[in-house]
Design a protein around this motif. Structure first.
Motif, PDB file in Angstrom:
ATOM      1  N   PRO A 174      34.226 -30.667 -42.808  1.00 19.29           N
ATOM      2  CA  PRO A 174      34.774 -32.019 -42.881  1.00 19.29           C
ATOM      3  C   PRO A 174      33.745 -33.067 -42.447  1.00 19.29           C
ATOM      4  CG  PRO A 174      35.589 -30.913 -40.917  1.00 19.29           C
ATOM      5  CD  PRO A 174      34.754 -29.904 -41.662  1.00 19.29           C
ATOM      6  N   MET A 175      33.713 -34.175 -43.202  1.00 21.63           N
ATOM      7  CA  MET A 175      32.862 -35.318 -42.866  1.00 21.63           C
ATOM      8  C   MET A 175      33.644 -36.583 -43.175  1.00 21.63           C
ATOM      9  SD  MET A 175      29.076 -34.258 -44.268  1.00 21.63           S
ATOM     10  CE  MET A 175      28.197 -32.830 -43.625  1.00 21.63           C
ATOM     11  N   GLY A 176      34.366 -37.090 -42.180  1.00 21.31           N
ATOM     12  CA  GLY A 176      35.216 -38.243 -42.411  1.00 21.31           C
ATOM     13  C   GLY A 176      36.334 -37.899 -43.382  1.00 21.31           C
ATOM     14  N   ALA A 177      36.487 -38.707 -44.436  1.00 20.74           N
ATOM     15  CA  ALA A 177      37.519 -38.459 -45.444  1.00 20.74           C
ATOM     16  C   ALA A 177      37.110 -37.359 -46.423  1.00 20.74           C
ATOM     17  CB  ALA A 177      37.823 -39.740 -46.211  1.00 20.74           C
ATOM     18  N   PHE A 178      35.849 -36.935 -46.381  1.00 21.70           N
ATOM     19  CA  PHE A 178      35.352 -35.886 -47.275  1.00 21.70           C
ATOM     20  C   PHE A 178      35.480 -34.512 -46.611  1.00 21.70           C
ATOM     21  CE2 PHE A 178      33.128 -39.636 -48.762  1.00 21.70           C
ATOM     22  CZ  PHE A 178      33.190 -39.514 -50.144  1.00 21.70           C
ATOM     23  N   THR A 179      35.760 -33.496 -47.427  1.00 20.71           N
ATOM     24  CA  THR A 179      35.671 -32.105 -46.987  1.00 20.71           C
ATOM     25  C   THR A 179      34.826 -31.357 -48.012  1.00 20.71           C
ATOM     26  OG1 THR A 179      37.836 -32.149 -45.914  1.00 20.71           O
ATOM     27  CG2 THR A 179      36.912 -29.988 -46.431  1.00 20.71           C
ATOM     28  N   TRP A 180      33.687 -30.844 -47.588  1.00 24.52           N
ATOM     29  CA  TRP A 180      32.782 -30.115 -48.463  1.00 24.52           C
ATOM     30  C   TRP A 180      33.100 -28.625 -48.375  1.00 24.52           C
ATOM     31  CZ3 TRP A 180      29.621 -32.966 -51.553  1.00 24.52           C
ATOM     32  CH2 TRP A 180      29.467 -34.297 -51.209  1.00 24.52           C
ATOM     33  N   LYS A 181      32.940 -27.921 -49.494  1.00 26.12           N
ATOM     34  CA  LYS A 181      33.279 -26.502 -49.547  1.00 26.12           C
ATOM     35  C   LYS A 181      32.165 -25.735 -50.250  1.00 26.12           C
ATOM     36  CE  LYS A 181      38.073 -27.946 -50.233  1.00 26.12           C
ATOM     37  NZ  LYS A 181      39.283 -27.848 -51.084  1.00 26.12           N
ATOM     38  N   VAL A 182      31.889 -24.540 -49.759  1.00 24.12           N
ATOM     39  CA  VAL A 182      30.871 -23.689 -50.369  1.00 24.12           C
ATOM     40  C   VAL A 182      31.279 -22.241 -50.151  1.00 24.12           C
ATOM     41  CG1 VAL A 182      29.445 -23.664 -48.286  1.00 24.12           C
ATOM     42  CG2 VAL A 182      28.393 -23.245 -50.523  1.00 24.12           C
ATOM     43  N   GLY A 183      30.956 -21.355 -51.111  1.00 22.60           N
ATOM     44  CA  GLY A 183      31.346 -19.970 -50.946  1.00 22.60           C
ATOM     45  C   GLY A 183      30.567 -19.011 -51.821  1.00 22.60           C
ATOM     46  N   TYR A 184      30.600 -17.733 -51.418  1.00 23.10           N
ATOM     47  CA  TYR A 184      29.968 -16.645 -52.172  1.00 23.10           C
ATOM     48  C   TYR A 184      30.941 -15.471 -52.226  1.00 23.10           C
ATOM     49  CZ  TYR A 184      27.028 -12.617 -53.274  1.00 23.10           C
ATOM     50  OH  TYR A 184      26.517 -11.471 -53.854  1.00 23.10           O
ATOM     51  N   LEU A 185      31.104 -14.889 -53.410  1.00 21.84           N
ATOM     52  CA  LEU A 185      31.924 -13.697 -53.619  1.00 21.84           C
ATOM     53  C   LEU A 185      31.059 -12.594 -54.193  1.00 21.84           C
ATOM     54  CD1 LEU A 185      34.641 -12.111 -54.068  1.00 21.84           C
ATOM     55  CD2 LEU A 185      34.754 -13.241 -56.292  1.00 21.84           C
ATOM     56  N   GLY A 186      31.138 -11.402 -53.624  1.00 18.43           N
ATOM     57  CA  GLY A 186      30.437 -10.245 -54.155  1.00 18.43           C
ATOM     58  C   GLY A 186      31.410  -9.149 -54.539  1.00 18.43           C
ATOM     59  N   VAL A 187      31.105  -8.429 -55.603  1.00 15.36           N
ATOM     60  CA  VAL A 187      31.943  -7.332 -56.081  1.00 15.36           C
ATOM     61  C   VAL A 187      31.068  -6.105 -56.255  1.00 15.36           C
ATOM     62  CG1 VAL A 187      33.447  -6.500 -57.912  1.00 15.36           C
ATOM     63  CG2 VAL A 187      33.492  -8.911 -57.278  1.00 15.36           C
ATOM     64  N   SER A 188      31.427  -5.021 -55.583  1.00 17.43           N
ATOM     65  CA  SER A 188      30.723  -3.749 -55.704  1.00 17.43           C
ATOM     66  C   SER A 188      31.662  -2.720 -56.302  1.00 17.43           C
ATOM     67  CB  SER A 188      30.244  -3.294 -54.316  1.00 17.43           C
ATOM     68  OG  SER A 188      29.595  -2.050 -54.387  1.00 17.43           O
ATOM     69  N   SER A 189      31.204  -2.025 -57.356  1.00 19.37           N
ATOM     70  CA  SER A 189      32.067  -1.103 -58.095  1.00 19.37           C
ATOM     71  C   SER A 189      31.412   0.266 -58.221  1.00 19.37           C
ATOM     72  CB  SER A 189      32.345  -1.669 -59.493  1.00 19.37           C
ATOM     73  OG  SER A 189      32.966  -0.709 -60.319  1.00 19.37           O
ATOM     74  N   ASP A 190      32.265   1.310 -58.321  1.00 15.54           N
ATOM     75  CA  ASP A 190      31.725   2.643 -58.574  1.00 15.54           C
ATOM     76  C   ASP A 190      31.562   2.913 -60.066  1.00 15.54           C
ATOM     77  OD1 ASP A 190      34.311   3.083 -59.476  1.00 15.54           O
ATOM     78  OD2 ASP A 190      34.825   4.555 -57.936  1.00 15.54           O
ATOM     79  N   ALA A 191      31.859   1.906 -60.898  1.00 18.94           N
ATOM     80  CA  ALA A 191      31.702   2.029 -62.346  1.00 18.94           C
ATOM     81  C   ALA A 191      30.348   1.472 -62.773  1.00 18.94           C
ATOM     82  CB  ALA A 191      32.807   1.286 -63.080  1.00 18.94           C
ATOM     83  N   SER A 192      29.843   1.993 -63.878  1.00 19.58           N
ATOM     84  CA  SER A 192      28.577   1.505 -64.410  1.00 19.58           C
ATOM     85  C   SER A 192      28.704   0.036 -64.810  1.00 19.58           C
ATOM     86  CB  SER A 192      28.177   2.337 -65.635  1.00 19.58           C
ATOM     87  OG  SER A 192      27.002   1.857 -66.221  1.00 19.58           O
ATOM     88  N   ASN A 193      27.705  -0.790 -64.455  1.00 18.82           N
ATOM     89  CA  ASN A 193      27.685  -2.220 -64.765  1.00 18.82           C
ATOM     90  C   ASN A 193      28.909  -2.944 -64.217  1.00 18.82           C
ATOM     91  OD1 ASN A 193      25.238  -1.981 -66.296  1.00 18.82           O
ATOM     92  ND2 ASN A 193      26.449  -1.246 -68.044  1.00 18.82           N
ATOM     93  N   GLY A 194      29.390  -2.486 -63.063  1.00 18.34           N
ATOM     94  CA  GLY A 194      30.598  -3.079 -62.501  1.00 18.34           C
ATOM     95  C   GLY A 194      30.373  -4.058 -61.371  1.00 18.34           C
ATOM     96  N   ASP A 195      29.115  -4.259 -60.958  1.00 24.30           N
ATOM     97  CA  ASP A 195      28.835  -5.175 -59.858  1.00 24.30           C
ATOM     98  C   ASP A 195      28.731  -6.611 -60.364  1.00 24.30           C
ATOM     99  OD1 ASP A 195      28.726  -2.895 -58.381  1.00 24.30           O
ATOM    100  OD2 ASP A 195      26.555  -2.944 -58.030  1.00 24.30           O
ATOM    101  N   GLY A 196      29.106  -7.554 -59.514  1.00 20.95           N
ATOM    102  CA  GLY A 196      29.027  -8.958 -59.902  1.00 20.95           C
ATOM    103  C   GLY A 196      29.093  -9.865 -58.692  1.00 20.95           C
TER     104      GLY A 196
END
Length: 341
Positions: A273-295
């Motif tokens: 939060p910065m005054g009336a503003f709220t900034w957001k940032v994020g990272y999502l990781g996906v690990s799979s036991d299937a071929s070509n399944g990571d993202g």
């Protein structure tokens, strides 16, 4: 005349006391805006899927006991239609109070609710995403194949014991909607659910445990859906004052057209939060036991509060890695306005 006036005053006092013991409230949210995926755009806004009105009520029964109910309906602002949850096969869509519809009793021992509602894992995990799960920048892990909402459910919520609380729920095995097992993480995770032939194998059930005190909020949850697929989750947040940091981790199996796939999904995000503003940032990781399944997916955004109830927002998102295909790899953008009442 004086006696009549006194009688009327006494009756009025009792009527006021009676009405104060019960209440019915109308609340909800209306959102509209522009959402773009690559060069294609549509009107709706990122939060438009959550447009809703809720009718809720509570009555004081005395002796520390209360009765309550919640009826929640979702709708679309761009065309005025209901935002529905379809049934199974040829069943008609549940287009009235599909989001939540339950009644319950509560007291110092907690509360018990009966009806249709979010199950414990999905009830917990949405509170640990800086984007509130809806904007295009969201890095929400999504619950994998954990039951989203269960029909014919019994749900218990404990009181808080020094910040520690516990939720548990169970539902009928044959009363569930298949599409309520198709939760998604937003890094190419669409297109999976319990196979129709496996629905009804198990009673959906789950629990969560939370500790919330001061700046810390941590929890763990478990879910088994109607197809007997398990999902585990760990969640946490810490309010540093200048920033709130969120974390999610979920593990379980999903079923795609290629068969069963073991998934670990994890995210970290922040609200600043910065005054009336709220900034957001994020990272999502996906690990799979299937071929070509990571993202993975990256998200960013900003919200500007015009008042306590009305805000403007804009967000961006980009998925990558081997998992996303086709339009899932397109750049995402949104801009809109949200009013809560």
């Amino acid at each position: 005349m004086k006696k009549s006036l006194l009688a009327l005053a006494v009756l009025g006092a009792f009527a006021g006391a009676a009405s104060a013991q019960s209440s019915v409230t109308l609340s909800g949210m209306v959102d509209a805006g522009i959402k773009a995926r690559g060069s294609d755009w549509s009107m709706g806004g990122s939060q438009s899927g959550y447009n809703n009105f809720t009718i809720s009520g509570k009555e004081d029964l005395g002796g520390g006991l209360n009765a309550f109910f919640v009826l929640n309906h979702r709708f679309l602002t761009n065309n005025g239609k209901s935002n529905t949850s379809s049934g199974n096969g040829t069943e008609p869509a549940n287009n009235v109070f599909w989001r939540n519809s339950f009644v319950g009793l509560g007291g110092g021992w907690g509360d018990v609710r009966l009806g249709r509602m979010l199950m414990p894992l999905q009830d917990m995990n949405g509170g640990f995403d800086a984007f509130d799960t809806g904007y295009v920048g969201t890095t929400h892990t999504g619950g994998l194949m954990a039951t989203v909402r269960a029909n014919s459910a019994v749900y218990y919520r404990s009181p808080s014991f020094g910040g520690l609380s516990f939720h548990a729920a169970i539902a009928e095995s044959g009363a569930q909607y298949r599409n309520e097992t198709s939760g998604s993480f937003s890094a190419g995770g669409a297109g999976y659910a319990v196979p129709a032939a496996e629905m009804g194998k198990e009673r959906p059930m789950g629990f969560n445990v939370r500790y919330a005190a001061g700046p810390i909020n941590v929890g763990a949850a478990y879910d088994v859906n109607a197809g007997d697929y398990d999902t585990w989750g760990l969640y946490g947040s810490w309010n540093f004052g200048f920033m709130t940091l969120f974390g999610q981790y979920e593990s379980g199996d999903i079923v795609t057209g290629a068969g069963k796939e073991g998934i670990d999904a994890y995210s970290i995000s922040a609200k600043i939060p910065m005054g009336a503003f709220t900034w957001k940032v994020g990272y999502l990781g996906v690990s799979s036991d299937a071929s070509n399944g990571d993202g993975y997916k990256l998200g960013g955004g900003v919200e500007y509060a015009l008042s306590k109830r009305t805000s403007l927002y804009s967000n961006i998102g980009q998925a990558g890695g081997d998992r996303p295909t086709g339009t899932q790899e397109d750049f995402l953008f949104d801009i809109g306005v949200t009013h809560r009442f």
